[in-house]
Scaffold this active site. Structure first.
Site, mmCIF file in Angstrom:
data_model
loop_
_atom_site.group_PDB
_atom_site.id
_atom_site.type_symbol
_atom_site.label_atom_id
_atom_site.label_comp_id
_atom_site.label_asym_id
_atom_site.label_seq_id
_atom_site.Cartn_x
_atom_site.Cartn_y
_atom_site.Cartn_z
ATOM 1 N N HIS A 79 24.368 -15.327 16.787
ATOM 2 C CA HIS A 79 23.479 -15.194 15.492
ATOM 3 C C HIS A 79 22.006 -15.656 15.568
ATOM 4 O O HIS A 79 21.171 -14.945 14.933
ATOM 5 C CB HIS A 79 24.280 -15.995 14.403
ATOM 6 C CG HIS A 79 24.109 -15.733 13.129
ATOM 7 N ND1 HIS A 79 24.001 -14.552 12.521
ATOM 8 C CD2 HIS A 79 23.384 -16.486 12.048
ATOM 9 C CE1 HIS A 79 23.411 -14.562 11.246
ATOM 10 N NE2 HIS A 79 23.269 -16.067 10.818
ATOM 11 N N ASP A 130 23.469 -24.839 7.659
ATOM 12 C CA ASP A 130 22.684 -23.397 7.200
ATOM 13 C C ASP A 130 21.030 -23.508 6.993
ATOM 14 O O ASP A 130 20.878 -24.646 6.361
ATOM 15 C CB ASP A 130 23.361 -22.689 6.132
ATOM 16 C CG ASP A 130 23.288 -21.305 5.999
ATOM 17 O OD1 ASP A 130 22.415 -20.808 6.883
ATOM 18 O OD2 ASP A 130 23.516 -20.766 4.846
#
Length: 286
Positions: A202, A136
């Site tokens: 994404h 992330d």
């Protein structure tokens, strides 16, 4: 001297986190709330080192930014809810006991002025991964450049969202299928090439470009929850609200109908914006 951004925005390597959203009690004014938030940042006994970031609803602070009062809804009905509250506190520390004690003390200071609307405990999962297993924050700017992305004149706009994961459904995909959802390789977070990058990934939906320039966001996400009910606390900071708002619109498919594939495995539960004032501005109310 330039205003100082709240240092907790950039503090790294802290494993334990608490996120609190707060509403002012009837009769409590803006200055009462700001003074209480400022007091939370003062040293408290027997707690250890805790980083504190405090923010207020944009309309309460008097910012040009807007409150998150309308849901973001895509053409297929997918919706990101608007759950704006008056204030936000993010507390982080290396030790869970110290963070627990500090949060209790902070709530004691805040109790005469606010009620607690939400409380979420977060933690760092596998150093830098979210609960999908992917790294992330790969798109984050280097730490040396983060203040220029996250703040302007010492002030940041924060977007805070709680996203519940359907981990079983995502884990049922092959690694190759997961990589098409995210747009990066799972092992080392290398962005997929143009020949493999789906428009629904994404990466494709969250990278905001205007006039050939990428509009950066500084992300400080963590995992939250239990084994059976868990997900990601999305915390994004930016010098202006526009990149954050545009990212949400793109994820929902507003305008072009292309929805972020990751939203088929995650569900947004909350959504709010907060102004994160400079240290000196908050201290002026102390």
């Amino acid at each position: 001297m330039a205003p100082t951004p709240q240092p907790g925005i950039f503090a790294a390597a802290l494993a334990e986190h608490v996120y609190l959203e707060l509403d002012a009690r009837p009769g409590s004014g803006r200055e009462d709330l700001i003074r209480a938030l400022n007091a939370v940042g003062e040293p408290m006994p027997a707690t250890g080192a805790i980083n504190v970031v405090a923010g207020l609803r944009p309309s309460l602070w008097g910012s040009d930014a807007g409150d998150f009062t309308e849901p973001v809804t895509g053409p297929d009905g997918f919706t990101m809810p608007a759950t704006q509250h008056d204030a936000w506190l993010w507390l982080a520390g290396a030790d869970r006991t110290a963070l627990f004690d500090y949060t209790r003390a902070a709530l004691g200071v805040l109790d005469p002025v606010v009620t607690v609307a939400t409380e979420v405990a977060g933690w760092v999962y596998h150093h830098d991964r979210d609960l999908t297993g992917f790294i992330d924050g790969t798109e984050n700017p280097p730490r040396s450049l983060a203040p220029s992305v996250a703040t302007r004149d010492g002030t940041a706009i924060a977007l805070v969202q709680q996203w519940r994961h359907d981990t079983g459904a995502f884990d049922a995909l092959s690694v190759a299928e997961q990589e098409l959802v995210i747009g990066r390789t799972k092992a080392d977070s290398v962005e997929l090439g143009e020949d493999r990058q789906p428009p629904t990934s994404h990466v494709s939906r969250t990278v905001v470009e205007e006039d050939g320039e990428e509009l950066k966001i500084f992300r400080r996400n963590t995992a939250y929850g239990t084994v059976r009910d868990h997900g990601t606390m999305f915390v994004g900071f930016c010098a202006s609200q526009h990149p954050l708002a545009e990212m949400l619109r793109r994820m929902a498919g507003v305008g072009d109908g292309v929805r972020d594939a990751l939203t088929r495995y995650t569900t947004p539960l909350t959504g709010a914006y907060y102004v994160i004032p400079p240290v000196e501005t908050l201290a002026a109310f102390g």
